[in-house]
Enzyme design. Structure first.
Site, PDB file in Angstrom:
ATOM      1  CG  LEU A  33      -7.635  -1.582 -15.029  1.00 29.80           C
ATOM      2  CD1 LEU A  33      -8.176  -1.339 -16.421  1.00 29.80           C
ATOM      3  CD2 LEU A  33      -6.373  -1.979 -14.808  1.00 29.80           C
ATOM      4  CB  THR A 116       1.680  -5.152   5.465  1.00 31.43           C
ATOM      5  OG1 THR A 116       2.853  -4.072   5.645  1.00 31.43           O
ATOM      6  CG2 THR A 116       0.563  -4.994   6.289  1.00 31.43           C
ATOM      7  CE1 TYR A 140      -2.107  -1.573   3.405  1.00 30.11           C
ATOM      8  CE2 TYR A 140      -0.196  -1.183   4.949  1.00 30.11           C
ATOM      9  CZ  TYR A 140      -0.809  -1.795   4.066  1.00 30.11           C
ATOM     10  OH  TYR A 140      -0.084  -2.728   3.151  1.00 30.11           O
ATOM     11  CG  ASN A 169       8.914  -0.144   3.173  1.00 24.62           C
ATOM     12  OD1 ASN A 169       8.689  -0.781   4.293  1.00 24.62           O
ATOM     13  ND2 ASN A 169       8.429   1.038   3.215  1.00 24.62           N
ATOM     14  NE  ARG A 280       3.490   8.315   5.926  1.00 19.51           N
ATOM     15  CZ  ARG A 280       4.043   7.625   4.596  1.00 19.51           C
ATOM     16  NH1 ARG A 280       3.996   8.284   3.742  1.00 19.51           N
ATOM     17  NH2 ARG A 280       4.704   6.455   5.104  1.00 19.51           N
ATOM     18  CG  ASP A 283       5.275   6.802   8.783  1.00 20.63           C
ATOM     19  OD1 ASP A 283       4.817   6.304   7.992  1.00 20.63           O
ATOM     20  OD2 ASP A 283       5.872   7.783   8.267  1.00 20.63           O
TER      21      ASP A 283
HETATM   22  N1  UDP Z   1       8.668   9.503   3.729  1.00 18.14           N
HETATM   23  C1  UDP Z   1       9.088  10.574   3.771  1.00 18.14           C
HETATM   24  N2  UDP Z   1       8.859  11.777   2.979  1.00 18.14           N
HETATM   25  C2  UDP Z   1       7.916  11.324   1.820  1.00 18.14           C
HETATM   26  C3  UDP Z   1       7.582  10.063   1.902  1.00 18.14           C
HETATM   27  C4  UDP Z   1       7.811   9.062   2.510  1.00 18.14           C
HETATM   28  O1  UDP Z   1       9.873  11.037   4.754  1.00 18.14           O
HETATM   29  O2  UDP Z   1       7.630  12.385   1.182  1.00 18.14           O
HETATM   30  C5  UDP Z   1       8.937   8.471   4.537  1.00 18.14           C
HETATM   31  C6  UDP Z   1       7.659   7.778   5.561  1.00 18.14           C
HETATM   32  O3  UDP Z   1       7.565   8.634   6.747  1.00 18.14           O
HETATM   33  C7  UDP Z   1       8.525   6.477   6.000  1.00 18.14           C
HETATM   34  C8  UDP Z   1       9.269   6.148   4.732  1.00 18.14           C
HETATM   35  O4  UDP Z   1       9.578   7.203   4.150  1.00 18.14           O
HETATM   36  O5  UDP Z   1       8.944   6.597   6.880  1.00 18.14           O
HETATM   37  C9  UDP Z   1       8.917   5.101   3.835  1.00 18.14           C
HETATM   38  O6  UDP Z   1       7.610   5.390   3.535  1.00 18.14           O
HETATM   39  P1  UDP Z   1       6.657   4.850   2.424  1.00 18.14           P
HETATM   40  O7  UDP Z   1       5.251   5.707   2.101  1.00 18.14           O
HETATM   41  O8  UDP Z   1       7.513   4.950   0.987  1.00 18.14           O
HETATM   42  O9  UDP Z   1       6.349   3.410   2.608  1.00 18.14           O
HETATM   43  P2  UDP Z   1       5.617   2.886   3.944  1.00 18.14           P
HETATM   44  O10 UDP Z   1       6.826   2.480   4.892  1.00 18.14           O
HETATM   45  O11 UDP Z   1       4.655   3.779   4.345  1.00 18.14           O
HETATM   46  O12 UDP Z   1       4.922   1.542   3.526  1.00 18.14           O
END
Ligand code: UDP
Length: 327
Positions: A33, A116, A140, A169, A280, A283
């Site tokens: 939790l 994943t 990760y 996703n 980020r 990514d």
């Molecule tokens: N993303 C973004 N702005 C945000 C959150 C996510 O541009 O505030 C982008 C992130 O960089 C990625 C995509 O959205 O390219 C999906 O990110 P998310 O964290 O939803 O899932 P992940 O692919 O990391 O599992």
């Protein structure tokens, strides 16, 4: 089947658990939790515990005469894994080692593992089939790949049937609007975009617009949790004590971050202001599934091919649960 669902109070784990209940199985959630929600689990089906506690796992497996384990419990934030890899390796690698030891002790021989698409990482070939090169680019994703190999090695040495599910996703919410995504803090794109029309945030930052993709923003394959749950249901029923399988779970359609904003604008009827920020860390540019194997081998029939339909279910959940499970 009596199924132990680690992380069964989380977003994807609980969606699968609820689906299994509806389809005649007997799942028990095992969750610390920390990120999960009591309200996500039907009553009487939750055991509070940590996967690091091998003895507690053995006790639960024995008490509930567990036939199979679905293993969702994990740290999942890519960004956090870059700054705090210790947390990710402890939870995901050491935690799974504890689970595998418990399964051996309790004599449980069937495992479904939540892997994943991030294990494909920098592989530029999309869509990705199960035999595509795995080239993870975040701590990760590397923890998930380590665990894939750990499961294969345990299966070979000690006897264990397993299915690795590499999902893309996870998105959306239960179509009846009763359960959905509630992360604290929220870091995922769709719920963050929807916070703008909900009046919780003024604008969104898109991380990077210089990726080698059609519009320069990252591309992802958003798979509805009901379709994920259906895949888990089919996969657990197909997993025997000698299975060694891997399946991708995705729609096969990629959506760029800008396309997600447009889909959310269409569903909510609200203009969503955004700005571009730096990339980020961790990514990959594009992750899109080739789900052919899941469809042909297991007869998987996804119901949410259209991203707008997926966003509609998320919107229904967020408008009726502005404070998530606190409502
Ligand atoms: N993303 C973004 N702005 C945000 C959150 C996510 O541009 O505030 C982008 C992130 O960089 C990625 C995509 O959205 O390219 C999906 O990110 P998310 O964290 O939803 O899932 P992940 O692919 O990391 O599992």
């Amino acid at each position: 089947m009596n199924i132990l669902v680690t992380g069964g109070a989380g977003f994807v784990g609980s969606a699968c658990l609820r689906w299994l209940v509806k389809h005649g199985h007997n799942p028990i959630a095992y969750d610390n939790l920390k990120e999960g929600h009591i309200g996500a689990v039907p009553s009487g089906r939750l055991v509070i515990g940590d996967i690091a506690n091998t003895d507690a796992l053995v006790t639960v497996m024995t008490k509930f005469k567990i036939d199979a384990v679905m293993h969702f419990a994990a740290a999942t934030y890519v960004g956090e894994s870059v700054t705090n890899p210790d947390y990710h390796y402890s939870n995901n690698v050491s935690g799974t080692l504890s689970l595998l030891r418990a399964m051996q002790k309790a004599g449980v021989k069937r495992l479904l593992f939540s892997s994943t698409c991030a294990t494909y990482g920098m592989n530029p070939k999309v869509p990705m089939a199960e035999d595509s090169l795995q080239d993870p680019c975040s701590p990760y994703a590397r923890t998930k790949l380590v665990v894939e190999w750990m499961i294969r090695d345990f299966a070979h040495a000690y006897g264990l049937g397993f299915t690795l599910l590499r999902y893309f996703n996870a998105a959306g919410a239960d179509p009846d609007g009763t359960h959905g995504e509630d992360h604290r803090p929220e870091t995922h794109l769709i719920p963050l975009v929807l916070e703008v029309p909900l009046g919780k945030r003024k604008e969104l930052t898109i991380f990077g617009n210089d990726y080698p993709t059609p519009d320069g923003t990252c591309v992802r394959d958003y798979i509805h949790t009901s379709d994920l749950a259906q895949a888990h249901h089919l996969a657990i029923e197909a997993t025997t004590p000698t299975t060694s399988e891997v399946y991708n779970i995705g729609t096969g359609n990629g959506q760029s971050n800008l396309q997600i904003i447009r889909a959310c604008e269409q569903v909510t009827g609200t203009k969503i202001p955004f700005q571009f920020g730096p990339r980020r860390p961790g990514d990959p540019p594009a992750l899109v599934a080739d789900p052919t194997k899941l469809k042909t081998r297991l007869g998987w029939k996804p119901q949410f091919a259209d991203i707008v339909k997926t966003v509609e279910t998320a919107w229904k959940w967020h408008t009726t649960h502005r404070n998530g499970y606190a409502d």
